[in-house]
Design a protein around this motif. Structure first.
Motif, short mmCIF file in Angstrom:
data_model
loop_
_atom_site.label_atom_id
_atom_site.label_comp_id
_atom_site.label_asym_id
_atom_site.label_seq_id
_atom_site.Cartn_x
_atom_site.Cartn_y
_atom_site.Cartn_z
N LEU A 199 58.76 -21.88 -62.20
CA LEU A 199 59.42 -21.89 -63.52
C LEU A 199 58.86 -20.78 -64.42
O LEU A 199 59.61 -20.09 -65.12
CB LEU A 199 59.23 -23.26 -64.19
CG LEU A 199 59.80 -24.47 -63.46
CD1 LEU A 199 59.62 -25.73 -64.28
CD2 LEU A 199 61.28 -24.26 -63.16
N GLY A 200 57.53 -20.62 -64.41
CA GLY A 200 56.90 -19.63 -65.28
C GLY A 200 57.26 -18.21 -64.89
O GLY A 200 57.47 -17.36 -65.76
N THR A 201 57.33 -17.94 -63.57
CA THR A 201 57.66 -16.59 -63.13
C THR A 201 59.07 -16.21 -63.58
O THR A 201 59.32 -15.08 -64.02
CB THR A 201 57.54 -16.49 -61.60
OG1 THR A 201 56.21 -16.86 -61.23
CG2 THR A 201 57.81 -15.07 -61.12
N LEU A 202 60.00 -17.17 -63.49
CA LEU A 202 61.38 -16.90 -63.91
C LEU A 202 61.42 -16.56 -65.41
O LEU A 202 62.11 -15.63 -65.83
CB LEU A 202 62.28 -18.11 -63.63
CG LEU A 202 62.57 -18.37 -62.15
CD1 LEU A 202 63.41 -19.62 -61.99
CD2 LEU A 202 63.29 -17.16 -61.53
N ILE A 203 60.64 -17.32 -66.20
CA ILE A 203 60.62 -17.03 -67.65
C ILE A 203 60.03 -15.65 -67.90
O ILE A 203 60.56 -14.86 -68.69
CB ILE A 203 59.82 -18.11 -68.40
CG1 ILE A 203 60.48 -19.47 -68.26
CG2 ILE A 203 59.68 -17.74 -69.87
CD1 ILE A 203 59.74 -20.58 -68.96
N ALA A 204 58.94 -15.34 -67.18
CA ALA A 204 58.30 -14.03 -67.38
C ALA A 204 59.25 -12.91 -67.03
O ALA A 204 59.34 -11.90 -67.75
CB ALA A 204 57.03 -13.94 -66.52
N LEU A 205 60.03 -13.07 -65.93
CA LEU A 205 60.99 -12.05 -65.54
C LEU A 205 62.02 -11.81 -66.64
O LEU A 205 62.30 -10.66 -66.99
CB LEU A 205 61.71 -12.49 -64.25
CG LEU A 205 60.98 -12.19 -62.94
CD1 LEU A 205 61.68 -12.90 -61.79
CD2 LEU A 205 60.95 -10.69 -62.69
N PHE A 213 50.63 -20.64 -69.12
CA PHE A 213 49.61 -19.76 -68.56
C PHE A 213 50.19 -18.90 -67.44
O PHE A 213 49.81 -17.72 -67.30
CB PHE A 213 48.42 -20.58 -68.06
CG PHE A 213 47.61 -21.18 -69.17
CD1 PHE A 213 46.61 -20.43 -69.78
CD2 PHE A 213 47.85 -22.46 -69.62
CE1 PHE A 213 45.87 -20.95 -70.82
CE2 PHE A 213 47.12 -23.01 -70.66
CZ PHE A 213 46.12 -22.25 -71.26
N VAL A 214 51.12 -19.47 -66.65
CA VAL A 214 51.79 -18.68 -65.61
C VAL A 214 52.60 -17.56 -66.25
O VAL A 214 52.52 -16.39 -65.83
CB VAL A 214 52.69 -19.58 -64.74
CG1 VAL A 214 53.53 -18.73 -63.79
CG2 VAL A 214 51.87 -20.58 -63.96
N VAL A 215 53.37 -17.89 -67.28
CA VAL A 215 54.21 -16.88 -67.94
C VAL A 215 53.35 -15.71 -68.41
O VAL A 215 53.64 -14.54 -68.14
CB VAL A 215 54.97 -17.49 -69.14
CG1 VAL A 215 55.71 -16.40 -69.91
CG2 VAL A 215 55.94 -18.55 -68.68
N VAL A 216 52.25 -16.04 -69.10
CA VAL A 216 51.40 -14.98 -69.67
C VAL A 216 50.81 -14.10 -68.57
O VAL A 216 50.78 -12.87 -68.69
CB VAL A 216 50.30 -15.64 -70.54
CG1 VAL A 216 49.28 -14.61 -70.97
CG2 VAL A 216 50.91 -16.30 -71.75
N THR A 217 50.36 -14.74 -67.48
CA THR A 217 49.72 -13.97 -66.40
C THR A 217 50.72 -13.08 -65.67
O THR A 217 50.46 -11.90 -65.42
CB THR A 217 49.05 -14.93 -65.40
OG1 THR A 217 48.29 -15.89 -66.12
CG2 THR A 217 48.14 -14.19 -64.45
N VAL A 218 51.89 -13.63 -65.32
CA VAL A 218 52.89 -12.84 -64.60
C VAL A 218 53.43 -11.73 -65.50
O VAL A 218 53.68 -10.61 -65.05
CB VAL A 218 54.03 -13.75 -64.09
CG1 VAL A 218 55.14 -12.92 -63.44
CG2 VAL A 218 53.50 -14.75 -63.07
N LYS A 219 53.61 -12.04 -66.80
CA LYS A 219 54.09 -11.03 -67.74
C LYS A 219 53.17 -9.83 -67.78
O LYS A 219 53.62 -8.68 -67.82
CB LYS A 219 54.16 -11.65 -69.15
CG LYS A 219 55.55 -11.67 -69.73
CD LYS A 219 55.57 -12.42 -71.04
CE LYS A 219 55.07 -11.56 -72.18
NZ LYS A 219 55.09 -12.29 -73.46
N ALA A 220 51.84 -10.09 -67.73
CA ALA A 220 50.88 -8.99 -67.77
C ALA A 220 51.10 -8.05 -66.60
O ALA A 220 51.10 -6.83 -66.75
CB ALA A 220 49.45 -9.55 -67.74
#
Lengths: 281, 307
Positions: free
Chosen positions: A101-107, A166-173
């Motif tokens: 879920l977090g990776t999709l948001i980061a994308l 935390f996933v969103v922030v990390t993948v976004k970086a």
């Protein structure tokens, strides 16, 4: 005149007292300070590790002698391994879902401009800025209102919730540091958008996703406060340790914690070495 | 490290927009985000609303313990806030968290400075050592402090040897000092990593230039390095202060009944006495107070040092 010859050079004259103290501090005291700070950080780790070898009997508070029994029989005390299995299962499920879920948001956040982007960022940021006790109690309020029975799955739901940000922030970086021209180059070479994503972006993104998954797992595995509110009768490893704190924690808990420490350290060191080898190769 | 990188990204993101190109497609991003945002909506936003509604409930007359009805009884807030058994722990939480934040800054800033500028090729090793405590269960580490600070532990023994305590008097655990030490310890990596992340990005040439312009050493640090590291200091203090205020594990394991924090009260009201409205009021008051402190802090630091 001799006075002129002996007057300090401009560079020396500008060395004020605070600057000289600063230089001395920089070379000596800072090093000593770092040693003390690391001792402070690592002392409880050493203590936990040492007391996994304690011939503890009932209570593992005082050193009673060296033994390997705890390591040879880590499931010897009741509930230690049961709670560990629960924590591992919750951690794996929560990590898998939160990472997806977090990776999709980061994308979407990095690669698209859309209405509501700022409020999405705020919604991602807020759970990280809310005290755990508020996150835990508010979720419990929801479960109580809807008469949801507390247990394994309510813990999973809670862990996914606080891991997503935390996933969103990390993948976004990681995503933000990728060169968008790589994907454009792939498309110039007749890859369609989906192929370019699958064969260029995704492999480059993989280390970021892996880091996010590791972070999510360690957050989930170590969480106590939110779990305590939403677990009902189910024991996780941190909850088991907390609950047994007053009647004595079995040394097997220290064995499990030390083993987790060694495994995590090994993963991080291997990742470092692989990264270094790749940069050199 | 992932955490440092993540925190660094938050800061960078605040400073400049992302360099990625614009994409077409109006619904694709919404579709991608839908499951995740739905999850946060249902299990983060809705619960906060539920909790707020709960804070306005009163006991059903003649009902069982734990039975409440929605009466929009705003006086709940007045009742709780005028009760010393609630406002004292609330006040105490902020004092303890503030002490722990200052201590963590005093320990964490020089440590981050050391790792960023003086660690040479061992930098990554030192960074791993900062996050290594995370690999051991945080409850077990706190209990280790209980053993270390106990009357028969090494710290008290050393202090007795040095003459700080005479036999039979004094001790560190359980006490406010032990709680603050535990809070400082548990959140120290959250202070150190963001400061490191911002120090690492300071261009050494800037410090060199300051030296050339007759601002060597301390002046150079004060005028160049310190202001440039302020985003890290702000992030670190917030990441320490907010969770430390809400924490109750340290107070429960390292303190006694005189050291209870607001988290202990919320936990007790929710899970032991089933006094849900009181627990909900306390949660909201805690959030409001934290928000107020953070806003004042960010505004002060933001206008004086950041801009």
């Amino acid at each position: 005149m001799s006075a002129v010859v002996e007057s300090p050079t401009p560079a020396q004259r500008t060395l004020s007292a605070p600057t000289r103290v600063w230089r001395w501090f920089g070379s000596n005291v800072l090093r000593l300070y770092a040693v003390i700070a690391f001792a402070y950080l690592l002392l409880p780790v050493v203590y936990t590790f040492a007391f996994s070898f304690n011939d503890a009997g009932k209570s593992n508070l005082v050193w009673r002698g060296f033994t390997l029994d705890n390591w040879l029989n880590p499931c010897g005390a009741p509930e230690v391994c049961g709670s560990l299995v629960n924590s591992l299962a919750i951690g794996l499920i929560a990590t898998a879902v939160a990472t997806a879920l977090g990776t999709l948001i980061a994308l979407s956040l990095v690669r698209y401009r859309f209405r509501g982007r700022a409020s999405t960022n705020l919604l991602i940021f807020l759970p990280m800025a809310t005290p755990e006790v508020v996150l835990g109690s508010s979720l419990l309020a929801l479960f109580l209102n809807l008469f949801v029975p507390l247990g394994f799955w309510t813990i999973v739901v809670a862990h996914i919730m606080f891991c997503i940000s935390f996933v969103v922030v990390t993948v976004k970086a990681r995503l933000a540091s990728l060169d968008p021209r790589l994907e454009q180059a792939a498309m110039d070479l007749y890859a369609n958008e989906r192929e370019a994503f699958r064969r260029i972006t995704l492999p480059l993104l993989a280390p970021g996703i892996a880091a996010a998954a590791l972070l999510a797992f360690s957050l989930s595995f170590d969480d106590f406060i939110i779990t305590n509110f939403n677990s009902g009768q189910v024991n996780t490893f941190p909850k088991f340790v907390y609950v047994s704190a007053n009647r004595g924690i079995p040394p097997q808990a220290n064995v499990i914690a030390s083993a987790m420490f060694i495994i995590s350290l090994a993963i991080v060191l291997i990742a470092q070495l692989v990264g270094r080898a790749r940069r050199k190769g | 490290m992932s955490i440092a990188a993540a925190l660094g990204d938050v800061q960078r993101d605040n400073l400049q927009g992302s360099p990625q190109p614009q994409r077409r497609g109006h619904f694709v991003p919404y579709l991608l985000m839908l499951p995740g945002l739905l999850w946060l909506g249902v299990f983060f936003v809705v619960p906060l609303v539920t909790l707020f509604m709960m804070s306005l409930q009163t006991a059903v007359p003649g009902g069982e313990i734990g039975e409440y009805e929605q009466t929009f009884h705003f006086a709940n807030y007045v009742d709780v806030l005028t009760d010393p058994s609630y406002y004292t722990p609330l006040f105490r939480s902020f004092i303890y968290a503030a002490c722990a934040t200052v201590l963590a800054l005093l320990i964490g800033y020089p440590l981050a400075y050391f790792i960023a500028f003086k660690s040479g090729r061992f930098r990554n090793l030192f960074l791993i050592m900062v996050i290594a405590p995370f690999f051991v269960s945080f409850i077990l580490r706190t209990i280790a402090w209980r053993q270390i600070l106990a009357d028969e532990g090494p710290v008290v023994a050393a202090m007795k040897w040095a003459g700080f305590f005479s036999d039979g008097i004094g001790g560190i655990y359980p006490s406010a000092i032990a709680v603050v030490l535990g809070l400082t310890y548990n959140f120290l990596p959250f202070m150190t990593l963001p400061i490191y992340a911002s120090l690492e990005r300071v261009d050494p040439k800037l410090v060199e230039a300051a030296g050339d312009l007759y601002a060597p050493g301390f002046t150079g640090f004060r005028k160049v390095t310190l202001p440039l590291s302020m985003p890290g200091v702000v992030a670190g203090t917030l990441l320490t202060f907010i969770p430390a205020t809400g924490d109750y594990v340290n107070a429960a394991l390292l303190g006694n009944s005189k050291n209870t924090m607001i988290g202990n009260r919320i936990d007790y009201a929710f899970l032991n006495t089933n006094d849900y409205p009181t627990a909900a009021v306390l949660s909201f008051v805690l959030m409001a107070c934290i928000l107020a402190v953070v806003l004042v802090y960010v505004r002060r630091v933001g206008t004086e040092d950041l801009l």
